[in-house]
Scaffold this active site. Structure first.
Site, PDB file in Angstrom:
ATOM      1  N   SER A 151       0.847  -1.201   0.000  1.00 18.87           N
ATOM      2  CA  SER A 151       0.000   0.000   0.000  1.00 18.87           C
ATOM      3  C   SER A 151       0.875   1.241   0.000  1.00 18.87           C
ATOM      4  CB  SER A 151      -0.906   0.011   1.237  1.00 18.87           C
ATOM      5  OG  SER A 151      -1.572   1.254   1.365  1.00 18.87           O
ATOM      6  N   TYR A 164      -0.748  -0.526  10.002  1.00 24.63           N
ATOM      7  CA  TYR A 164      -0.984  -0.898   8.602  1.00 24.63           C
ATOM      8  C   TYR A 164       0.223  -0.526   7.742  1.00 24.63           C
ATOM      9  CZ  TYR A 164      -3.562  -1.051   4.127  1.00 24.63           C
ATOM     10  OH  TYR A 164      -3.985  -1.315   2.853  1.00 24.63           O
ATOM     11  N   LYS A 168       2.535  -3.123   5.656  1.00 24.18           N
ATOM     12  CA  LYS A 168       2.564  -3.058   4.198  1.00 24.18           C
ATOM     13  C   LYS A 168       3.960  -2.800   3.654  1.00 24.18           C
ATOM     14  CE  LYS A 168      -1.623  -4.021   2.956  1.00 24.18           C
ATOM     15  NZ  LYS A 168      -1.847  -5.337   2.309  1.00 24.18           N
TER      16      LYS A 168
END
Length: 303
Positions: A151, A164, A168
Site C-alpha cells: 500500500s 498498517y 505493508k
C-alpha cells in the site's frame, strides 16, 4: 486462448472487494481457484462462510472451477491448510495472491498493542505464512508466482496507520527477499499497491474537507482495475518480472522506485557531531519530503 489454463491459484481474502475481482478474473482466464476468506469484518472480527461460498458459486456459474476455504492466514498451521486445500482439490499449486487484510486505524499515541499485533498478524505474518507454506512446493516444481499486496500507506505514508503502514512496507521486504531466494527456481515475487474503493477504505475517517475529497476520489476506483495486472503477473508471460512494486490507480499502472542511495558525503577524518552539523545542507537538499499518500497523488484518477 486462456492465459492461465490449468493453473491453480489461491487468492486470500477473496470473498469481497479486490480479492473477489481477482478470483473471478483468474477463473475467467482458465485458472482453478481456491477462494479463501474467513468472512470477517473490516476489523477482522467475526466469520461468515457464505462470503467465500458465494464467490465460488459465481465462478462455477461462468463455467470455472473453484473451492472455498475459510482458514485464517494469520495462523501458521491454518495457512498450511489453505495450501492443502489447493493440493487436495486440484493436485497442484501455481499462484499465491496474498490479498487478505484488515484495518485498525488509530493515531500512534492512542494505538493499543492489540491493534498493532492484529494488523501485523494478518498482513505481514499472514503473507509470510502463505509464502512459506507454498515456497517448498514452488521450489520442488521449479515454478510459481507470488503476488503480494502492499500500500502507499507503507510506501509513502498515511496519518493514523502506523500498524498498517509498517505491515505493508514489511510486505515489500518480504516480496523482495522471496524474489531473491526463489529466483533460481523460476519463481517470481512482486508487490502491488492498489488504489480502489473497498470496505477497508470505507473505514477511513472523513472529518476534514481534504479527507472527504480523498475518499470521493477513491470511490471512482473499481477493484476490477486491479485484477488484470494480477492475472498478467501470474501468467507465463511475466516469467522475467520479479522483485518489482507496481501501483494501479484506475486505468493507470505505475512502477514504484525502490530505495537506493541518492547522495553521499565523505570525510577522511571521520565524522563528528559538529562536522555533520556544518554539512547538513549538503544532504538536506536530497531529503524526501514528509508527505502522506494523498499529497503525492493529488490529481484525479484516470478512470
Amino acid at each position: 486462448m486462456s492465459n492461465l489454463k490449468d493453473k491453480v491459484a489461491i487468492v486470500t481474502g477473496s470473498g469481497r472487494g479486490i480479492g473477489r475481482d481477482i478470483a473471478l478474473l483468474l477463473a475467467k482466464e482458465g485458472a482453478k481457484v481456491v477462494v479463501n476468506d474467513l468472512g470477517g469484518g473490516s476489523d477482522g472480527q467475526g466469520n461468515d462462510t457464505k462470503i467465500a461460498d458465494e464467490v465460488v458459486q459465481e465462478i462455477q456459474d461462468i463455467g470455472g472451477d473453484a473451492v472455498a476455504n475459510y482458514d485464517s492466514v494469520a495462523d501458521y498451521e491454518s495457512a498450511s491448510n489453505i495450501i492443502d486445500t489447493a493440493l487436495s482439490r486440484f493436485g497442484r499449486l501455481d499462484i499465491v495472491v496474498n490479498n487478505a487484510g484488515i484495518l485498525r486505524d488509530r493515531m500512534l499515541f492512542k494505538m493499543s498493542e492489540e491493534e498493532w499485533d492484529t494488523v501485523i498478524a494478518v498482513h505481514l505474518k499472514g503473507s509470510f505464512n502463505m509464502t512459506r507454506a507454498a515456497s517448498t512446493i514452488f521450489k520442488e516444481q521449479k515454478s510459481g508466482r507470488f503476488i503480494h499486496f502492499t500500500s502507499t500507506s507503507g510506501l509513502i505514508g498515511n496519518v493514523g496507520q502506523a500498524n498498517y503502514s509498517a505491515a505493508k512496507l514489511g510486505i515489500v521486504g518480504l516480496s523482495k527477499s522471496t524474489a531473491l531466494d526463489m529466483a533460481r527456481y523460476n519463481v517470481t515475487s512482486n508487490a502491488i499497491a492498489p488504489f480502489a474503493w473497498s470496505r477497508l477504505i470505507g473505514t477511513i475517517p472523513t472529518e476534514t474537507e481534504d479527507e472527504k475529497e480523498r475518499v470521493e476520489r477513491l470511490k471512482q476506483l473499481s477493484p476490477a482495475h486491479i485484477a488484470p495486472l494480477v492475472a498478467f503477473l501470474a501468467s507465463d508471460e511475466a516469467a522475467d518480472i520479479s522483485g518489482q512494486i507496481f501501483g494501479v490507480r484506475g486505468k493507470e499502472i505505475m512502477v514504484f522506485s525502490q530505495p537506493r542511495p541518492i547522495r553521499s558525503v565523505f570525510n577522511a577524518k571521520g565524522w563528528s557531531v559538529d562536522s555533520l552539523s556544518a554539512i547538513k545542507g549538503s544532504l538536506q537538499s536530497s531529503f524526501t519530503p514528509l508527505e502522506a499518500s494523498a499529497q503525492v497523488f493529488p490529481y484525479a484518477p484516470l478512470v
